[in-house]
Write a protein that holds these residues in place. Structure first.
Motif, short mmCIF file in Angstrom:
data_model
loop_
_atom_site.label_atom_id
_atom_site.label_comp_id
_atom_site.label_asym_id
_atom_site.label_seq_id
_atom_site.Cartn_x
_atom_site.Cartn_y
_atom_site.Cartn_z
N TYR A 1 0.74 -1.18 0.22
CA TYR A 1 0.15 0.08 -0.16
C TYR A 1 0.78 1.33 0.01
CZ TYR A 1 -3.38 -3.54 1.37
OH TYR A 1 -4.22 -4.55 1.15
N LYS B 1 1.23 8.26 -3.14
CA LYS B 1 2.15 8.47 -4.57
C LYS B 1 1.44 9.91 -4.91
CE LYS B 1 1.77 6.68 -8.28
NZ LYS B 1 1.80 5.76 -9.37
N LYS C 1 6.74 8.93 -3.45
CA LYS C 1 6.08 7.52 -3.11
C LYS C 1 6.70 6.92 -1.88
CE LYS C 1 6.88 3.71 -5.16
NZ LYS C 1 7.02 2.52 -6.37
N LYS D 1 -7.39 9.53 -3.97
CA LYS D 1 -6.47 9.62 -5.23
C LYS D 1 -5.28 9.43 -5.22
CE LYS D 1 -6.64 14.80 -5.72
NZ LYS D 1 -7.12 15.81 -6.23
N TYR D 2 -4.74 9.63 -4.08
CA TYR D 2 -3.24 9.56 -3.60
C TYR D 2 -2.75 8.16 -3.00
CZ TYR D 2 -3.85 14.76 -3.57
OH TYR D 2 -4.14 15.98 -3.79
N PHE E 1 -2.70 4.18 -3.40
CA PHE E 1 -2.59 2.98 -4.40
C PHE E 1 -2.12 1.52 -3.85
CE2 PHE E 1 -1.86 6.87 -6.43
CZ PHE E 1 -2.21 6.82 -7.49
N THR E 2 -2.43 0.72 -4.43
CA THR E 2 -1.60 -0.71 -4.31
C THR E 2 -0.86 -0.98 -5.09
OG1 THR E 2 -3.30 -2.12 -5.42
CG2 THR E 2 -4.00 -1.66 -3.11
N GLU E 3 0.47 -1.74 -4.63
CA GLU E 3 1.63 -2.00 -5.70
C GLU E 3 1.90 -3.41 -5.61
OE1 GLU E 3 5.44 0.38 -6.67
OE2 GLU E 3 5.46 -0.20 -4.59
N CYS F 1 1.34 0.30 -9.82
CA CYS F 1 0.69 0.54 -9.01
C CYS F 1 -0.77 0.89 -9.65
CB CYS F 1 0.94 2.29 -8.61
SG CYS F 1 2.30 2.19 -7.56
N ILE F 2 -1.70 0.64 -9.07
CA ILE F 2 -3.17 0.82 -9.34
C ILE F 2 -4.02 1.40 -8.26
CG2 ILE F 2 -3.08 -1.13 -11.08
CD1 ILE F 2 -4.85 -2.71 -8.73
N PRO F 3 -4.77 2.30 -8.48
CA PRO F 3 -5.90 3.02 -7.35
C PRO F 3 -6.15 1.93 -6.26
CG PRO F 3 -6.18 4.08 -9.43
CD PRO F 3 -5.28 2.64 -9.81
N ASP F 4 -6.04 2.14 -5.13
CA ASP F 4 -6.38 1.43 -4.13
C ASP F 4 -8.03 1.22 -4.15
OD1 ASP F 4 -7.07 -0.12 -1.76
OD2 ASP F 4 -5.61 0.99 -0.66
#
Length: 281
Positions: free
Chosen positions: A97, A100, A105, A152-153, A155-157, A162-165
């Motif tokens: 998590y 970013k 990041k 919007k800040y 994400f999951t990685e 990285c994609i939006p959580d």
């Protein structure tokens, strides 16, 4: 129910002995049970509990709202001080998590060593479950209303991508007392309105005595900016007025600027729940 804020970004002015951190931990005493909701990011909530005459070793169950460090990393210290309580997380895929923005990041996720250390004490849930009589964890959170702009800040990685959580690691805690519900939101990344809507769908026609926790209306925490516009936050407050809710106790990721905007809409129904604050509902 007696609720006590064990850790928040701020503390009561007369309790300079209490630690603060950017995190959340709340203790609830209800129907003969001692419940911990979230555990901050460090040992600070445990130390504060001692100063607030709350015995962490006697907690019957701990419920963790989601897998961001400021709500769950303190669990490792909870396990050291409590030898019996189960700790409940929402079941989800393992990932990292991150926060970013502007090329910066940082890791904001759970310390994965905690999952190893607590292997025999952690319970993962993927559906509504009654963990004790009239104490419910809910995972099927409504998607009727917009989620917070501040998401919007986040994400999951995995494997460098990285994609939006999606916040499939977030849960809702609801306590059903004889005279109404208490709804615990954690950070409400799914949206505080969606969490309230979820509680009402599961428990229709029951008064909500209180909604407790963060509402994630902050934008960039470092600058205490608001997530979205002033009008959008006012609209959240106006929508809350349409629900059968007596009181709301918030702090942490709501953000002080957004809190003041909400306060202008909700008035005395809204209170800041600072470290050391204890209330009887």
């Amino acid at each position: 129910m007696i609720l006590t804020s064990l850790i928040d970004n701020a503390r009561l002015k007369n309790r300079t002995d209490l630690a603060v951190e950017r995190g959340l931990s709340i203790h609830a005493s209800t129907m003969g049970k001692s419940i911990l909701f979230d555990a901050g990011s460090s040992e600070a909530f445990c130390d504060n509990a001692n100063l607030l005459n709350i015995d962490i070793s006697h907690v019957d169950a701990a419920v963790i709202s989601h897998r961001h460090h400021d709500h769950c990393n303190g669990v490792t210290h909870f396990l050291d001080r409590n030898s019996r309580a189960q700790v409940y997380f929402r079941e989800c895929e393992e990932t990292n998590y991150v926060f970013k923005t502007f090329g910066f990041k940082s890791n904001v996720g759970i310390d994965k060593q905690l999952l190893v250390k607590g292997m025999n004490r952690l319970t993962f849930v993927n559906q509504m479950v009654e963990i004790s009589p009239s104490i419910f964890i809910i995972t099927d959170i409504s998607n009727k209303f917009a989620k917070p702009e501040g998401n919007k800040y986040l994400f999951t990685e995995s494997d460098g991508n990285c994609i939006p959580d999606s916040f499939d690691h977030e849960l809702l805690l609801v306590v059903k007392e004889s005279d109404g519900l208490i709804v615990f939101t954690g950070c409400a990344h799914s949206g505080v309105l969606n969490m309230i809507d979820t509680a009402i769908k599961h428990f229709p026609d029951i008064r909500i005595k209180a909604v407790v926790g963060g509402f994630h209306l902050v934008g960039l925490p470092l600058f205490n900016s608001i997530g979205g516009t002033k009008k959008q936050i006012e609209q959240v407050g106006e929508a809350i007025l349409d629900f059968p809710i007596d009181k709301l106790y918030t702090g942490h990721c709501t953000g002080m600027k957004a809190y003041q905007i909400l306060k202008g809409v909700l008035g005395d129904r809204l209170e800041y729940f600072a470290t050391g604050h204890s209330i009887t509902i």
